[in-house]
Design an enzyme around this catalytic site. Structure first.
Site, short mmCIF file in Angstrom:
data_model
loop_
_atom_site.label_atom_id
_atom_site.label_comp_id
_atom_site.label_asym_id
_atom_site.label_seq_id
_atom_site.Cartn_x
_atom_site.Cartn_y
_atom_site.Cartn_z
N ASP A 36 -12.20 8.12 -1.00
CA ASP A 36 -11.69 7.21 0.03
C ASP A 36 -12.73 7.14 1.15
O ASP A 36 -13.50 8.08 1.34
CB ASP A 36 -10.35 7.76 0.58
N ASP A 62 -17.62 4.84 0.81
CA ASP A 62 -17.34 3.46 1.21
C ASP A 62 -17.76 2.59 0.03
O ASP A 62 -18.96 2.48 -0.27
CB ASP A 62 -18.15 3.11 2.47
N ILE A 63 -16.81 1.97 -0.63
CA ILE A 63 -17.13 1.26 -1.89
C ILE A 63 -17.92 -0.02 -1.66
O ILE A 63 -18.33 -0.66 -2.63
CB ILE A 63 -15.85 0.95 -2.71
N ASN A 89 -8.85 0.70 -6.80
CA ASN A 89 -7.62 0.54 -6.01
C ASN A 89 -7.88 0.24 -4.54
O ASN A 89 -7.08 -0.44 -3.90
CB ASN A 89 -6.80 1.85 -6.15
N TYR A 153 -7.91 -12.67 1.27
CA TYR A 153 -7.31 -11.67 0.36
C TYR A 153 -6.97 -12.30 -1.00
O TYR A 153 -7.28 -11.73 -2.05
CB TYR A 153 -6.06 -11.11 1.05
N LYS A 157 -8.47 -11.28 -4.60
CA LYS A 157 -7.59 -10.78 -5.66
C LYS A 157 -7.59 -11.70 -6.89
O LYS A 157 -7.37 -11.25 -8.02
CB LYS A 157 -6.17 -10.57 -5.12
N1 LIG Z 1 1.09 -2.25 -0.95
C1 LIG Z 1 1.29 -3.44 -1.48
O1 LIG Z 1 2.33 -4.09 -1.31
C2 LIG Z 1 0.23 -4.06 -2.35
C3 LIG Z 1 0.54 -5.23 -3.02
C4 LIG Z 1 -0.41 -5.81 -3.83
C5 LIG Z 1 -1.65 -5.23 -3.98
N2 LIG Z 1 -1.94 -4.08 -3.32
C6 LIG Z 1 -3.28 -3.51 -3.51
O2 LIG Z 1 -3.17 -2.17 -3.92
C7 LIG Z 1 -4.27 -1.41 -3.41
C8 LIG Z 1 -3.76 -0.21 -2.64
O3 LIG Z 1 -2.93 -0.66 -1.59
P1 LIG Z 1 -2.07 0.32 -0.67
O4 LIG Z 1 -0.89 -0.43 -0.25
O5 LIG Z 1 -1.93 1.64 -1.33
O6 LIG Z 1 -3.07 0.44 0.59
P2 LIG Z 1 -3.35 1.64 1.61
O7 LIG Z 1 -3.93 1.02 2.84
O8 LIG Z 1 -2.17 2.52 1.76
O9 LIG Z 1 -4.50 2.44 0.84
C9 LIG Z 1 -5.75 1.87 0.64
C10 LIG Z 1 -6.79 2.95 0.77
O10 LIG Z 1 -8.08 2.32 0.57
C11 LIG Z 1 -9.00 2.92 1.47
N3 LIG Z 1 -10.13 2.02 1.71
C12 LIG Z 1 -10.14 0.88 2.45
N4 LIG Z 1 -11.39 0.37 2.47
C13 LIG Z 1 -12.18 1.21 1.75
C14 LIG Z 1 -13.56 1.23 1.40
N5 LIG Z 1 -14.41 0.29 1.85
N6 LIG Z 1 -14.02 2.22 0.63
C15 LIG Z 1 -13.19 3.19 0.18
N7 LIG Z 1 -11.87 3.24 0.49
C16 LIG Z 1 -11.38 2.26 1.26
C17 LIG Z 1 -8.18 3.17 2.74
O11 LIG Z 1 -8.79 4.15 3.57
C18 LIG Z 1 -6.84 3.60 2.17
O12 LIG Z 1 -6.73 5.00 2.06
C19 LIG Z 1 -5.09 -2.40 -2.56
O13 LIG Z 1 -6.14 -2.92 -3.34
C20 LIG Z 1 -4.09 -3.48 -2.23
O14 LIG Z 1 -4.71 -4.71 -1.95
C21 LIG Z 1 -1.03 -3.48 -2.50
#
Ligand SMILES: NC(=O)c1ccc[n+]([C@@H]2O[C@H](COP(=O)([O-])OP(=O)(O)OC[C@H]3O[C@@H](n4cnc5c(N)ncnc54)[C@H](O)[C@@H]3O)[C@@H](O)[C@H]2O)c1
Length: 247
Positions: A36, A62-63, A89, A153, A157
């Protein structure tokens, strides 16, 4: 055990869907790289897994940074000897109408949500090709169908789905499955901190056959299926984990 002794890298696993996913993979026998941009989160999650008897290592990455991604995959192989599973993710959203969206708002979201997945797949697949085995799951979103206020976004996606299908074609001959998951609204900090959370939830429930918000375990269980050998004839697929809501 459904992924016994497999080595998994899950980006953004310091919290949310990624955190639940690394726990689920560990419970089913995988060795996990918890990575992360938020180092504290990654260390906490890796320690939780180790406290439960699992094998985990935390890495700050940082990805969006090519050198960090390359080093992450090298480190995973050095630590655990191979690399079987990549879950792309990490991601975030910055919602606003296009008329208000700056070039930076566009670039930041595309860089993490789309370019980051490309970089991780590029460097992880190198090892998977050598092994002639691999599973890649990319997190898209139901928003890929288009949402007002989410042009950056939704574009990222939707791009993830193009990336998934192209990678599936390029890597299938090496016994590598590549699939995408498109979650609907899942109860995480990211979603609950949205200023219009309650309004969005009401609208969602009215348009969804299953009348509840999703939980991180709903997504983690689907990821587990896609990275296990139970799904070895599935590739280039997009599974919506959205209670039946698409558009
Ligand atoms: N929660 C939802 O409703 C939902 C719905 C559709 C899709 N998603 C997708 O699922 C994935 C996870 O979502 P979530 O809700 O668990 O989010 P979250 O914010 O709880 O977790 C995302 C994590 O990614 C990390 N992150 C952000 N930028 C980064 C980078 N540049 N390098 C490395 N790490 C990084 C953050 O620090 C965080 O810990 C995301 O891709 C999100 O778009 C989530």
């Amino acid at each position: 055990m459904r992924v016994k002794d497999r080595v998994a890298v899950v980006t953004g696993s310091g919290r949310g869907i990624g955190e639940t996913t690394v726990h689920r993979l560990s419970e089913e026998g995988a060795m996990v790289v918890v990575t992360d941009i938020n180092e504290k989160g990654a260390i906490k999650v890796a320690n939780d897994i180790k406290a439960r008897g699992g094998k985990a290592v935390a890495v700050k990455t940082d990805i969006t940074k090519i050198a960090e991604v390359e080093a992450l995959m090298e480190m995973a192989v050095k630590e655990f000897g191979r690399l079987d599973i990549l879950v792309n993710n990490a991601g975030f959203n910055r919602d606003m109408l296009v008329k208000d969206m700056t070039e930076k708002d566009w670039d930041d979201v595309i860089d993490t949500d789309l370019k980051g997945a490309f970089l991780c797949a590029k460097f992880a697949s190198k090892y998977m090709v050598e092994q002639k085995y691999g599973k890649i799951v990319n997190l898209s979103s139901r928003a890929w169908h288009g949402n007002p206020g989410q042009a950056n976004y939704s574009s990222a996606k939707a791009g993830i789905i193009g990336l998934t299908k192209s990678l599936a074609w390029e890597l299938g001959r090496y016994n590598i499955n590549v699939n995408a998951i498109a979650p609907g609204m899942i109860s995480t900090e990211l979603v609950q901190s949205h200023p219009k959370f309650e309004m969005i939830k009401e609208r969602m429930l009215a348009n969804q056959p299953i009348k509840r918000i999703g939980e991180t375990i709903d997504v983690a269980n689907t990821i587990l299926f896609l990275v296990s050998d139970e799904s070895s004839f599935i590739s280039a697929e997009v599974i919506h984990v959205s209670g039946g809501r698409f558009g």
